[in-house]
Design an enzyme around this catalytic site. Structure first.
Site, PDB file in Angstrom:
ATOM      1  N   TYR A 171     -66.381 -34.915 -58.007  1.00  9.91           N
ATOM      2  CA  TYR A 171     -65.248 -35.415 -57.030  1.00  9.91           C
ATOM      3  C   TYR A 171     -64.115 -35.661 -57.984  1.00  9.91           C
ATOM      4  O   TYR A 171     -64.168 -36.238 -59.254  1.00  9.91           O
ATOM      5  CB  TYR A 171     -65.916 -36.462 -56.348  1.00  9.91           C
ATOM      6  N   PHE A 201     -57.136 -41.912 -59.205  1.00 10.14           N
ATOM      7  CA  PHE A 201     -57.494 -43.182 -59.311  1.00 10.14           C
ATOM      8  C   PHE A 201     -58.955 -42.934 -59.989  1.00 10.14           C
ATOM      9  O   PHE A 201     -59.728 -44.088 -60.541  1.00 10.14           O
ATOM     10  CB  PHE A 201     -57.597 -44.035 -58.128  1.00 10.14           C
ATOM     11  N   ASP A 202     -59.764 -41.819 -59.644  1.00 14.38           N
ATOM     12  CA  ASP A 202     -61.317 -41.593 -60.166  1.00 14.38           C
ATOM     13  C   ASP A 202     -61.768 -40.293 -60.194  1.00 14.38           C
ATOM     14  O   ASP A 202     -60.981 -39.608 -59.537  1.00 14.38           O
ATOM     15  CB  ASP A 202     -62.153 -42.669 -59.461  1.00 14.38           C
ATOM     16  N   ILE A 214     -68.602 -44.958 -49.171  1.00 11.65           N
ATOM     17  CA  ILE A 214     -67.560 -45.065 -48.196  1.00 11.65           C
ATOM     18  C   ILE A 214     -68.112 -43.958 -46.866  1.00 11.65           C
ATOM     19  O   ILE A 214     -68.573 -43.011 -47.071  1.00 11.65           O
ATOM     20  CB  ILE A 214     -66.115 -44.919 -48.564  1.00 11.65           C
ATOM     21  N   TYR A 233     -61.222 -47.422 -47.504  1.00  9.93           N
ATOM     22  CA  TYR A 233     -61.300 -48.938 -47.836  1.00  9.93           C
ATOM     23  C   TYR A 233     -60.630 -49.793 -47.087  1.00  9.93           C
ATOM     24  O   TYR A 233     -60.553 -51.157 -47.351  1.00  9.93           O
ATOM     25  CB  TYR A 233     -61.080 -49.165 -49.342  1.00  9.93           C
ATOM     26  N   PHE A 291     -59.910 -36.716 -51.448  1.00 13.64           N
ATOM     27  CA  PHE A 291     -61.017 -36.256 -52.337  1.00 13.64           C
ATOM     28  C   PHE A 291     -61.246 -34.997 -52.569  1.00 13.64           C
ATOM     29  O   PHE A 291     -61.335 -33.932 -51.312  1.00 13.64           O
ATOM     30  CB  PHE A 291     -62.332 -37.069 -52.111  1.00 13.64           C
TER      31      PHE A 291
END
Length: 579
Positions: free
Chosen positions: A63, A74-75, A94, A120, A137
């Site tokens: 991902y 961010f990731d 999540i 979130y 994502f």
């Protein structure tokens, strides 16, 4: 943020009020994505890929996560070059991930846009994810391992090792060929190789409960591992539980293939054939007969042979005829014949089976001619085919093979159930052919002493042709067989009216009158016995004429028997006698 913080939720899940939510609270994953989870397929799954993971499966994904507001990343598992693994539908990630990944196929790449309530929440996950953030994502579903909690108590967790093929799974009473191994502490405790196992039997001892449950979800060729607790394993022998490996090699389908559905010929499929087609009536087949036993020992005189014959023509014994009609190309089966005469086949060295109580034949359908379906035939082709099959039936009838003959007549008659759209000339021919086959069905049923069915076949003819001589006489024979003598007499009289010289009808008429007289005599005896019993009850004491339930029905008294109380019975008896 660590590589686990983003998808596993942590404080993000708490921000959504889901910190106390159990696995069961998550429920089944919905088949459609909610409005807050938008999906765009970037790379479709490879052709032929249709399966999707389900709740409880262990999935492996790559991902990349970005903020919708500014597109900043961010990731990413790709930047770490390490796929991410989690259990689907267990709340480990999540909510948007659980829902989105469940909608993917293996090899698919998709973009998910998740509203805050599916990511979130209001609080976000500082410092990288701000409050009320919509996340994007890009996810690739690499693979998954199918896992199931078989009993819902985590006592048996099933993991698929090798996928099976086909669509069939064993029923609760099926017979299967399996290999099973139970291990604990690095040692093999129980092992069965090429085991012929009947589901629900006690052959596996304490392992049966878990194995049966797993097998009912498995396909041929599938291999699974079961992580079993002590209760589902071997009890005190496995205080820490055990790992049970199961491979389903074959499902044995057993069915009644006898023409009369009386279980005289049972077929056990030991190797599945190809496709779904079976030989059609009148088509050539190639059938190998590899073995013949009495259930335990080989039959003397048997010679293995590959037979070539036309299905339904009676060129081989009845047992082979009814078995091959329900086999597929390449199928291997064992048929058990409990009426040995049905398996008497000179071509196999089994001309006489008088001293045998049961015959088991091992068969392989090597090939068969793919004949044209009757529904795809033209009117002329149907008439030609039907006429030819009726003639085959006639030959079988003459040779005393009434059940085989009946099958031919039935199929031809069924072909012409609906002929309203036929051309007028062909319609007349079709109706005549159907009538002849119904008459011949009646003749077969009479030989087989199935009188009710014979009457039904005659009724079908007489509905269209009320003066048909053969149908009327054969119905009279059926009525006689059912001891409906009055109806038999009526039909016989009608035959004599139509054909005054019909000797057979006159003979049957005489027998029917004799049969009715015998029935009347029995009825008289029955009524006489009943009459003798009248008035023989105990004589009531004086002043005891009221019933014992006076307090419940005070206005109704028991009446004294009237003189001549048996007179109505005598009238009935006389009426019966007069009949």
């Amino acid at each position: 943020m660590s590589d686990d913080e983003l998808p596993t939720g942590g404080m993000g899940m708490e921000g959504m009020g889901m910190d106390d939510m159990s696995d069961d609270d998550m429920g089944d994953l919905p088949s459609e994505l909610p409005e807050g989870v938008q999906k765009e397929v970037l790379t479709p799954a490879p052709d032929g890929s249709w399966k999707m993971p389900k709740r409880g499966d262990e999935v492996v994904v790559h991902y990349v996560g970005t903020l919708q507001s500014d597109g900043s990343e961010f990731d990413s598992s790709r930047s770490r070059n390490k796929p991410f693994t989690f259990t689907l539908g267990r709340g480990e990630v999540i909510k948007g991930w659980d829902l989105g990944v469940a909608s993917m196929k293996k090899g698919e790449v998709a973009k998910f846009t998740l509203a805050p309530e599916f990511a979130y929440g209001d609080e976000g996950s500082p410092p990288k994810i701000p409050e009320k953030a919509t996340l994007v994502f890009e996810v690739e579903l690499i693979s998954w391992v199918s896992k199931d909690d078989l009993f819902g108590d985590e006592g048996v967790i099933k993991t698929q090792v090798t996928e099976g093929s086909g669509w069939r799974t064993p029923t609760s009473v099926a017979e299967v060929l399996v290999s099973i191994k139970a291990e604990a502490g690095g040692s093999v405790l129980e092992e069965y190789t090429d085991l012929e196992y009947v589901m629900g039997s006690d052959k596996l001892g304490p392992l049966a409960q878990a194995c049966d449950k797993a097998l009912m979800q498995m396909k041929v060729g599938e291999e699974v591992q079961l992580k079993c607790s002590k209760e589902y394993a071997l009890g005190d022998r496995t205080p820490e539980g055990a790992t049970v490996t199961i491979k389903l090699q074959q499902i044995y389908e057993t069915k009644d293939v006898s023409f009369e559905s009386d279980k005289t010929v049972m077929k056990k499929q030991v190797m599945e054939g190809e496709g779904y087609e079976t030989p059609k009536d009148g088509g050539k087949v190639t059938l190998a007969v590899d073995l013949a036993t009495d259930g335990s020992a080989p039959l003397q005189g048997f010679a293995a042979k590959t037979l070539e014959f036309v299905a339904g023509n009676g060129e081989v014994c009845d047992a082979l005829e009814c078995a091959v009609a329900q086999m597929k190309k390449g199928e291997k089966a064992i048929i058990t014949v409990t009426r040995p005469a049905l398996a008497a086949e000179a071509q196999l060295g089994l001309a006489s089976l008088e001293k045998v109580e049961k015959v088991q034949l091992t068969l392989r359908l090597e090939d068969f001619e793919k004949s044209k379906d009757t529904w795809s035939m033209s009117e002329d082709e149907k008439l030609e085919f039907g006429t030819a099959r009726k003639e085959v039936g006639a030959g079988l009838f003459k040779s005393g093979r009434f059940v085989m003959a009946l099958q031919r007549y039935k199929k031809v008659a069924d072909m012409f159930n609906y002929v309203d759209n036929f051309q007028e000339e062909n319609k007349a021919k079709a109706k005549e052919l159907k009538k002849l086959c119904n008459l011949n069905k009646a003749a077969c049923y009479l030989k087989m002493e199935e009188f009710f069915e014979a009457k039904g076949a005659c009724d079908s003819v007489l509905k269209e042709d009320s003066q048909n001589l053969k149908a009327t006489f054969r119905r009279a024979q059926a009525q006689f067989g059912m001891k409906n003598f009055l109806d038999c007499i009526q039909d016989c009289k009608k035959v004599v009216e139509l054909d005054a010289q019909n000797r057979e009808a006159r003979v049957l008429l005489k027998k029917a009158h004799e049969g009715q007289k015998e029935e009347d005599k029995k009825s008289k005896g029955l009524f006489a016995t009943m009459c003798k019993a009248l008035g023989k009850g105990p004589i009531p004491e004086p002043h005891k004429e009221k019933r014992q339930f006076d307090d419940e029905d005070e206005d109704v008294d028991m009446e004294e028997p009237k003189e001549g109380a048996d007179a109505p019975m005598a009238e009935a008896e006389g009426a019966q006698g007069g009949a």
